[in-house]
Design a protein around this motif. Structure first.
Motif, PDB file in Angstrom:
ATOM      1  N   ALA A   1      35.911  35.429  52.429  1.00 10.47           N
ATOM      2  CA  ALA A   1      35.714  34.304  53.363  1.00 10.47           C
ATOM      3  C   ALA A   1      37.009  34.016  54.121  1.00 10.47           C
ATOM      4  N   LEU A   2      38.146  34.316  53.495  1.00 16.27           N
ATOM      5  CA  LEU A   2      39.439  34.070  54.154  1.00 16.27           C
ATOM      6  C   LEU A   2      39.914  35.284  54.955  1.00 16.27           C
ATOM      7  N   GLY A   3      39.068  36.318  55.033  1.00 13.91           N
ATOM      8  CA  GLY A   3      39.393  37.455  55.902  1.00 13.91           C
ATOM      9  C   GLY A   3      40.049  38.639  55.212  1.00 13.91           C
ATOM     10  N   TYR A   4      40.150  38.605  53.877  1.00  8.47           N
ATOM     11  CA  TYR A   4      40.725  39.736  53.147  1.00  8.47           C
ATOM     12  C   TYR A   4      39.610  40.642  52.635  1.00  8.47           C
ATOM     13  N   GLY A   5      39.995  41.827  52.178  1.00  7.93           N
ATOM     14  CA  GLY A   5      39.055  42.678  51.470  1.00  7.93           C
ATOM     15  C   GLY A   5      39.167  42.369  49.989  1.00  7.93           C
ATOM     16  N   SER A   6      38.084  42.584  49.253  1.00  5.49           N
ATOM     17  CA  SER A   6      38.158  42.389  47.801  1.00  5.49           C
ATOM     18  C   SER A   6      37.180  43.340  47.123  1.00  5.49           C
ATOM     19  N   ARG A   7      37.492  43.657  45.890  1.00 11.31           N
ATOM     20  CA  ARG A   7      36.630  44.554  45.094  1.00 11.31           C
ATOM     21  C   ARG A   7      36.779  44.174  43.629  1.00 11.31           C
ATOM     22  N   ILE A   8      35.652  44.094  42.951  1.00 10.73           N
ATOM     23  CA  ILE A   8      35.652  43.779  41.519  1.00 10.73           C
ATOM     24  C   ILE A   8      35.788  45.084  40.736  1.00 10.73           C
ATOM     25  N   TYR A   9      36.562  45.070  39.659  1.00  9.77           N
ATOM     26  CA  TYR A   9      36.703  46.251  38.789  1.00  9.77           C
ATOM     27  C   TYR A   9      36.503  45.836  37.323  1.00  9.77           C
ATOM     28  N   THR A  10      35.693  46.600  36.607  1.00 10.14           N
ATOM     29  CA  THR A  10      35.662  46.469  35.143  1.00 10.14           C
ATOM     30  C   THR A  10      36.092  47.783  34.481  1.00 10.14           C
ATOM     31  N   GLY A  11      36.101  48.869  35.286  1.00  9.17           N
ATOM     32  CA  GLY A  11      36.467  50.190  34.739  1.00  9.17           C
ATOM     33  C   GLY A  11      37.789  50.188  33.965  1.00  9.17           C
ATOM     34  N   PRO A  12      38.828  49.514  34.489  1.00  8.04           N
ATOM     35  CA  PRO A  12      40.130  49.577  33.791  1.00  8.04           C
ATOM     36  C   PRO A  12      40.242  48.650  32.567  1.00  8.04           C
ATOM     37  N   MET A  13      39.177  47.921  32.195  1.00  6.65           N
ATOM     38  CA  MET A  13      39.328  46.877  31.168  1.00  6.65           C
ATOM     39  C   MET A  13      39.747  47.415  29.801  1.00  6.65           C
ATOM     40  N   ASN A  14      39.194  48.565  29.371  1.00  6.56           N
ATOM     41  CA  ASN A  14      39.553  49.088  28.045  1.00  6.56           C
ATOM     42  C   ASN A  14      41.035  49.408  27.984  1.00  6.56           C
ATOM     43  N   THR A  15      41.523  50.109  29.023  1.00  7.43           N
ATOM     44  CA  THR A  15      42.938  50.474  29.066  1.00  7.43           C
ATOM     45  C   THR A  15      43.797  49.213  29.153  1.00  7.43           C
ATOM     46  N   LEU A  16      43.368  48.305  30.000  1.00  3.67           N
ATOM     47  CA  LEU A  16      44.139  47.062  30.174  1.00  3.67           C
ATOM     48  C   LEU A  16      44.261  46.317  28.837  1.00  3.67           C
ATOM     49  N   ASN A  17      43.118  46.169  28.142  1.00  2.00           N
ATOM     50  CA  ASN A  17      43.147  45.390  26.900  1.00  2.00           C
ATOM     51  C   ASN A  17      43.877  46.121  25.780  1.00  2.00           C
ATOM     52  N   SER A  18      43.861  47.465  25.817  1.00  2.25           N
ATOM     53  CA  SER A  18      44.540  48.166  24.726  1.00  2.25           C
ATOM     54  C   SER A  18      46.024  48.393  25.028  1.00  2.25           C
ATOM     55  N   ARG A  19      46.428  48.424  26.307  1.00  2.00           N
ATOM     56  CA  ARG A  19      47.830  48.798  26.606  1.00  2.00           C
ATOM     57  C   ARG A  19      48.649  47.773  27.372  1.00  2.00           C
ATOM     58  N   PHE A  20      48.009  46.923  28.161  1.00  2.00           N
ATOM     59  CA  PHE A  20      48.812  46.118  29.097  1.00  2.00           C
ATOM     60  C   PHE A  20      48.736  44.605  28.887  1.00  2.00           C
ATOM     61  N   LYS A  21      48.125  44.185  27.778  1.00  2.00           N
ATOM     62  CA  LYS A  21      48.003  42.737  27.562  1.00  2.00           C
ATOM     63  C   LYS A  21      49.359  42.039  27.537  1.00  2.00           C
ATOM     64  N   SER A  22      50.331  42.659  26.854  1.00  2.00           N
ATOM     65  CA  SER A  22      51.616  41.954  26.765  1.00  2.00           C
ATOM     66  C   SER A  22      52.370  42.053  28.089  1.00  2.00           C
ATOM     67  N   ASP A  23      52.282  43.185  28.809  1.00  2.00           N
ATOM     68  CA  ASP A  23      52.913  43.274  30.143  1.00  2.00           C
ATOM     69  C   ASP A  23      52.358  42.180  31.061  1.00  2.00           C
ATOM     70  N   LEU A  24      51.072  41.904  30.906  1.00  2.00           N
ATOM     71  CA  LEU A  24      50.430  40.905  31.767  1.00  2.00           C
ATOM     72  C   LEU A  24      50.618  39.481  31.251  1.00  2.00           C
ATOM     73  N   GLY A  25      51.095  39.352  30.029  1.00  5.39           N
ATOM     74  CA  GLY A  25      51.277  38.021  29.454  1.00  5.39           C
ATOM     75  C   GLY A  25      49.973  37.289  29.242  1.00  5.39           C
ATOM     76  N   LEU A  26      48.929  38.027  28.851  1.00  9.97           N
ATOM     77  CA  LEU A  26      47.645  37.349  28.581  1.00  9.97           C
ATOM     78  C   LEU A  26      47.838  36.362  27.423  1.00  9.97           C
ATOM     79  N   PRO A  27      47.241  35.183  27.514  1.00 11.10           N
ATOM     80  CA  PRO A  27      47.384  34.230  26.404  1.00 11.10           C
ATOM     81  C   PRO A  27      46.835  34.840  25.107  1.00 11.10           C
ATOM     82  N   SER A  28      47.413  34.438  24.003  1.00 12.32           N
ATOM     83  CA  SER A  28      46.998  34.960  22.699  1.00 12.32           C
ATOM     84  C   SER A  28      45.494  34.759  22.500  1.00 12.32           C
ATOM     85  N   GLY A  29      44.810  35.801  22.066  1.00 12.96           N
ATOM     86  CA  GLY A  29      43.374  35.700  21.783  1.00 12.96           C
ATOM     87  C   GLY A  29      42.491  35.941  22.997  1.00 12.96           C
ATOM     88  N   TYR A  30      43.092  36.164  24.160  1.00 13.37           N
ATOM     89  CA  TYR A  30      42.297  36.394  25.366  1.00 13.37           C
ATOM     90  C   TYR A  30      42.096  37.891  25.608  1.00 13.37           C
TER      91      TYR A  30
END
Ligand SMILES: Cc1cc2nc3c(=O)[nH]c(=O)nc-3n(C[C@H](O)[C@H](O)[C@H](O)COP(=O)(O)O)c2cc1C
Length: 187
Positions: free
Chosen positions: A124-153
């Motif tokens: 609506a603000l004029g940008y492009g956007s795309r939803i992704y779920t494909g990377p979720m397994n890798t993200l949750n197994s390898r990058f949670k601390s790099d991303l600083g996800l709150p504990s338990g999330y």
């Protein structure tokens, strides 16, 4: 007589404002979207980014529990580890959920609604956007601390937001949808 006049007035003045208007900007933003494929580099204004995140924060959730956290990834190196095609200036907004989605069945749905709001607000603000779920397994197994996800999330989905070439027609850029005849039942 007076009653009839009020009814006529209602029909003439009030009713038309309830009629469908497919040019309504809010309606168009909901219908005329597409999953961007051709992102280009270029920055997103901070005020736009804040507005896009706010759309996620304002999403509805069961019992208004708001079981989500939003991680805004602007660091290109980190973003490319999660979505390798990320272009300079693209932002990944990771939506993560408290809990595993099993203890409270609505958490994933709540996060999905926030994800959709972010996806639509960006367009609506004029940008492009795309939803992704494909990377979720890798993200949750390898990058949670790099991303600083709150504990338990756990991350549920992410929305890539960025600039796209101007002049892309939203309707023709979107893949076709199944026919309403195949998917809708009126009783
Ligand atoms: C829940 C969900 C997960 C998705 N995951 C991915 C993904 O991992 N990678 C990707 O390239 N696109 C992903 N997409 C984008 C879809 O492929 C896209 O929205 C769909 O094909 C419709 O495309 P259109 O909007 O151009 O019609 C996802 C979309 C949704 C809603």
């Amino acid at each position: 007589m007076k009653k009839r006049m009020i009814l006529v007035l209602f029909a003439a003045v009030i009713m038309p404002s309830f009629a469908q208007d497919s040019n309504n900007p809010g309606f168009k933003a909901i219908v005329n979207h597409y999953a961007a494929r051709n992102f280009v580099s270029g920055s997103i204004a901070r005020s736009d980014l804040d507005a896009i995140i706010d759309a996620g924060i304002r999403a509805p959730s069961a019992s208004n529990r708001q079981p989500w956290h939003f991680t805004v990834v602007q660091n290109l190196d980190l973003a490319q580890k999660i979505v390798p095609q990320t272009q300079d200036g693209n932002v990944l907004i990771v939506v993560s959920s408290s809990g595993d989605g099993k203890t409270n069945g609505s958490q994933i749905l709540d996060c999905a609604l926030a994800t959709e709001s972010i996806y639509l607000a960006a367009q609506a603000l004029g940008y492009g956007s795309r939803i992704y779920t494909g990377p979720m397994n890798t993200l949750n197994s390898r990058f949670k601390s790099d991303l600083g996800l709150p504990s338990g999330y756990n991350a549920v989905a992410l929305v890539r937001v960025g600039r796209v070439q101007a002049g892309v027609d939203a309707v023709s850029a979107a893949s076709s949808r199944k026919s309403a005849n195949d998917m809708v039942t009126y009783k």
